[in-house]
Design an enzyme around this catalytic site. Structure first.
Site, PDB file in Angstrom:
ATOM      1  N   PRO A  14       0.785  -1.228   0.000  1.00 41.60           N
ATOM      2  CA  PRO A  14       0.000   0.000   0.000  1.00 41.60           C
ATOM      3  C   PRO A  14       0.824   1.289   0.000  1.00 41.60           C
ATOM      4  CG  PRO A  14       0.046  -0.955   2.185  1.00 41.60           C
ATOM      5  CD  PRO A  14       0.744  -1.930   1.291  1.00 41.60           C
ATOM      6  N   ASP A  37       3.695   2.007 -11.530  1.00 40.75           N
ATOM      7  CA  ASP A  37       2.400   2.669 -11.640  1.00 40.75           C
ATOM      8  C   ASP A  37       2.359   3.908 -10.749  1.00 40.75           C
ATOM      9  OD1 ASP A  37       1.468   0.813 -13.376  1.00 40.75           O
ATOM     10  OD2 ASP A  37       0.398  -0.370 -11.891  1.00 40.75           O
ATOM     11  N   LYS A  59      -1.294   6.300 -14.700  1.00 41.96           N
ATOM     12  CA  LYS A  59      -2.207   7.404 -15.001  1.00 41.96           C
ATOM     13  C   LYS A  59      -2.101   8.442 -13.894  1.00 41.96           C
ATOM     14  CE  LYS A  59      -6.635   6.429 -15.042  1.00 41.96           C
ATOM     15  NZ  LYS A  59      -7.863   5.824 -15.548  1.00 41.96           N
ATOM     16  N   MET A 172     -11.743   0.873  -6.409  1.00 40.14           N
ATOM     17  CA  MET A 172     -12.097   1.797  -7.515  1.00 40.14           C
ATOM     18  C   MET A 172     -13.585   2.120  -7.508  1.00 40.14           C
ATOM     19  SD  MET A 172      -9.862  -0.095 -10.471  1.00 40.14           S
ATOM     20  CE  MET A 172     -10.367  -1.724  -9.969  1.00 40.14           C
ATOM     21  N   GLY A 201      -5.044   3.843   2.741  1.00 39.02           N
ATOM     22  CA  GLY A 201      -4.834   2.831   3.788  1.00 39.02           C
ATOM     23  C   GLY A 201      -3.419   2.271   3.736  1.00 39.02           C
TER      24      GLY A 201
HETATM   25  C1  LIG Z   1      -6.149  -0.321 -10.020  1.00 43.33           C
HETATM   26  S1  LIG Z   1      -6.570  -0.787  -8.393  1.00 43.33           S
HETATM   27  C2  LIG Z   1      -5.029  -1.466  -7.877  1.00 43.33           C
HETATM   28  C3  LIG Z   1      -5.144  -2.386  -6.702  1.00 43.33           C
HETATM   29  C4  LIG Z   1      -3.819  -2.927  -6.234  1.00 43.33           C
HETATM   30  N1  LIG Z   1      -3.248  -3.808  -7.230  1.00 43.33           N
HETATM   31  C5  LIG Z   1      -3.938  -3.662  -4.900  1.00 43.33           C
HETATM   32  O1  LIG Z   1      -3.734  -4.881  -4.862  1.00 43.33           O
HETATM   33  O2  LIG Z   1      -4.215  -2.997  -3.896  1.00 43.33           O
HETATM   34  C6  LIG Z   1      -6.599   0.776  -7.591  1.00 43.33           C
HETATM   35  C7  LIG Z   1      -7.605   0.811  -6.450  1.00 43.33           C
HETATM   36  O3  LIG Z   1      -7.100   0.086  -5.344  1.00 43.33           O
HETATM   37  C8  LIG Z   1      -7.533   0.702  -4.136  1.00 43.33           C
HETATM   38  N2  LIG Z   1      -6.341   1.114  -3.380  1.00 43.33           N
HETATM   39  C9  LIG Z   1      -5.064   0.914  -3.738  1.00 43.33           C
HETATM   40  N3  LIG Z   1      -4.228   1.343  -2.767  1.00 43.33           N
HETATM   41  C10 LIG Z   1      -5.014   1.828  -1.771  1.00 43.33           C
HETATM   42  C11 LIG Z   1      -4.754   2.416  -0.503  1.00 43.33           C
HETATM   43  N4  LIG Z   1      -3.507   2.590  -0.057  1.00 43.33           N
HETATM   44  N5  LIG Z   1      -5.812   2.802   0.257  1.00 43.33           N
HETATM   45  C12 LIG Z   1      -7.077   2.625  -0.178  1.00 43.33           C
HETATM   46  N6  LIG Z   1      -7.381   2.077  -1.369  1.00 43.33           N
HETATM   47  C13 LIG Z   1      -6.369   1.682  -2.158  1.00 43.33           C
HETATM   48  C14 LIG Z   1      -8.399   1.888  -4.516  1.00 43.33           C
HETATM   49  O4  LIG Z   1      -9.740   1.439  -4.531  1.00 43.33           O
HETATM   50  C15 LIG Z   1      -7.903   2.191  -5.908  1.00 43.33           C
HETATM   51  O5  LIG Z   1      -8.891   2.862  -6.672  1.00 43.33           O
END
Ligand SMILES: C[S@@+](CC[C@H](N)C(=O)[O-])C[C@H]1O[C@@H](n2cnc3c(N)ncnc32)[C@H](O)[C@@H]1O
Length: 255
Positions: A14, A37, A59, A172, A201
């Site tokens: 995260p 990314d 992006k 997302m 988070g």
């Molecule tokens: C394209 S997805 C990638 C997910 C990533 N591969 C994962 O396993 O956490 C992006 C989404 O993951 C969630 N996300 C990723 N990191 C986050 C974080 N640190 N806190 C909250 N939501 C997160 C959000 O919903 C965000 O829109």
């Protein structure tokens, strides 16, 4: 012709360095090039070798990401140049991270590759917000769902998602919460089902909003800052709130 390199599809977790796996850390330290990314934090990127180029293919507001085909081609080209490539993705590469598409391309191009798991957002967010995603006699299943697809559509089996005893972790979904709520309500989920939004988070800048399916959907537009945001919906959120008691209040005040 140079010897072919290896591509490592690595989960960066995260954002906090100490939530990286040791394997991710070691690979990052020795990679010739890092392709990453937008969600990968500067703190994590700083661990890469000083002379290793960091290629941002993500992006950003006002800037589209490189098309997936171009990223796939880039990985293949770098490996064919003989480089050790770390393809670094937020969270886990195989959870809503397009890691599957990249793995398929590499396999087809006969480029050696390995996958290194990372702490996905649902696990990091739940841990820091102290929400147990499963809990005996409360939730025996947890579903990770995408709040929208690449073309902005919502393609979910709401009947299954609305079932009692399931915790939902929605990725997302911040912008599509009203449509998600409508789908869940139409399939029998009560509007006062406990819910939480967790922003950033697993990082020191985490924020948590506690409420119900109804209230967090109403509050999200004003509450969310720059994201990313994960929604957790289910009875476990209330259990966490009760068992944390004053702790939740302290958390709210802190963040
Ligand atoms: C394209 S997805 C990638 C997910 C990533 N591969 C994962 O396993 O956490 C992006 C989404 O993951 C969630 N996300 C990723 N990191 C986050 C974080 N640190 N806190 C909250 N939501 C997160 C959000 O919903 C965000 O829109």
């Amino acid at each position: 012709m140079p010897r072919i390199g290896t591509v490592y599809l690595v989960g960066a977790g995260p954002g906090s360095v100490d939530l990286l796996t040791l394997r991710a850390y070691r690979l990052l330290r020795s990679a010739d090039v890092v392709v990453h990314d937008r969600l990968v934090t500067d703190e994590v990127l700083a661990l890469a070798r000083e002379d290793a180029p960091r290629l941002d293919v993500g992006k950003a507001p006002g800037r589209p990401c490189l098309p997936q085909e171009a990223i796939n081609a880039l990985l293949v080209r770098l490996a064919r140049e003989g480089r050790m490539v770390v393809r670094l993705k937020g969270g886990d590469p195989f959870i809503f991270g397009r890691g599957g598409e990249e793995a398929a391309t590499l396999a087809e191009a006969r480029v050696p590759f390995e996958v290194v798991p990372g702490v996905t957002a649902a696990l990091a967010c739940a841990a820091q917000a102290r929400i147990p995603l499963t809990l005996r006699s409360v939730a025996r299943a947890v579903t990770l769902a995408a709040g929208h697809t690449a073309d902005g559509e919502i393609d979910l089996d709401f009947d299954a998602l609305a079932r009692r005893g399931t915790t939902l972790a929605i990725y997302m979904g911040a912008a599509t919460l009203p449509r998600l709520r409508a789908g869940l309500l139409a399939h029998g989920m009560p509007h006062d089902t406990p819910a939480a939004l967790i922003e950033r988070g697993g990082t020191p800048r985490q924020r948590v909003l506690h409420g119900t399916l109804h209230s967090v959907t109403e509050d999200a537009p004003d509450w969310v800052t720059e994201g990313p945001v994960l929604a957790v919906i289910g009875e476990v959120v209330a259990v966490a709130r009760e068992s944390a008691g004053a702790g939740v209040e302290a958390m709210k005040a802190e963040y």
